[in-house]
Design a protein around this motif. Sequence first.
Motif, short mmCIF file in Angstrom:
data_model
loop_
_atom_site.label_atom_id
_atom_site.label_comp_id
_atom_site.label_asym_id
_atom_site.label_seq_id
_atom_site.Cartn_x
_atom_site.Cartn_y
_atom_site.Cartn_z
N MET A 102 0.86 -1.18 0.00
CA MET A 102 0.00 0.00 0.00
C MET A 102 0.90 1.24 0.00
O MET A 102 1.72 1.43 0.88
CB MET A 102 -0.88 -0.03 1.25
CG MET A 102 -1.83 1.12 1.36
SD MET A 102 -2.84 0.85 2.82
CE MET A 102 -4.18 1.88 2.46
N ASN A 103 0.71 2.09 -0.97
CA ASN A 103 1.56 3.27 -1.05
C ASN A 103 0.91 4.45 -0.33
O ASN A 103 -0.25 4.41 0.08
CB ASN A 103 1.90 3.62 -2.49
CG ASN A 103 0.66 3.88 -3.33
OD1 ASN A 103 -0.39 4.19 -2.78
ND2 ASN A 103 0.78 3.75 -4.64
N VAL A 104 1.65 5.51 -0.17
CA VAL A 104 1.20 6.67 0.58
C VAL A 104 0.01 7.35 -0.09
O VAL A 104 -0.95 7.76 0.58
CB VAL A 104 2.38 7.66 0.78
CG1 VAL A 104 1.91 8.92 1.47
CG2 VAL A 104 3.50 7.00 1.55
N LYS A 105 0.04 7.48 -1.40
CA LYS A 105 -1.05 8.14 -2.12
C LYS A 105 -2.36 7.40 -1.88
O LYS A 105 -3.40 8.03 -1.60
CB LYS A 105 -0.72 8.20 -3.61
CG LYS A 105 -1.78 8.88 -4.43
CD LYS A 105 -1.41 8.87 -5.91
CE LYS A 105 -2.54 9.47 -6.72
NZ LYS A 105 -2.27 9.38 -8.16
N ASN A 106 -2.33 6.10 -2.00
CA ASN A 106 -3.53 5.28 -1.78
C ASN A 106 -4.03 5.44 -0.35
O ASN A 106 -5.24 5.54 -0.10
CB ASN A 106 -3.22 3.82 -2.09
CG ASN A 106 -4.46 3.01 -2.33
OD1 ASN A 106 -5.52 3.55 -2.57
ND2 ASN A 106 -4.31 1.70 -2.28
N PHE A 107 -3.11 5.47 0.60
CA PHE A 107 -3.48 5.64 2.01
C PHE A 107 -4.18 6.97 2.23
O PHE A 107 -5.21 7.04 2.91
CB PHE A 107 -2.22 5.54 2.88
CG PHE A 107 -2.48 5.86 4.33
CD1 PHE A 107 -3.10 4.93 5.16
CD2 PHE A 107 -2.11 7.09 4.86
CE1 PHE A 107 -3.34 5.23 6.49
CE2 PHE A 107 -2.35 7.39 6.18
CZ PHE A 107 -2.96 6.46 7.00
#
Length: 62
Positions: free
Chosen positions: A1-6
Amino acid sequence: MNVKNFVIESIDEMKNKVTWPKYSTLQNSAVLVLVASLIFALVIGFIDLTFENIMTWFYDLF
């Protein structure tokens, strides 16, 4: 899970899944907290003052 998705999922959850209280409820809660804090401070202050007077009286005996 990447930061943008989070971040995207967090914003979506805050907008659509969190139940925010009404402004009047927040006001009532704030007043309740202020009154309770004031009462608590007065009680603690009274206990402190009483204890201080008792200790002063006790030390003045000697």
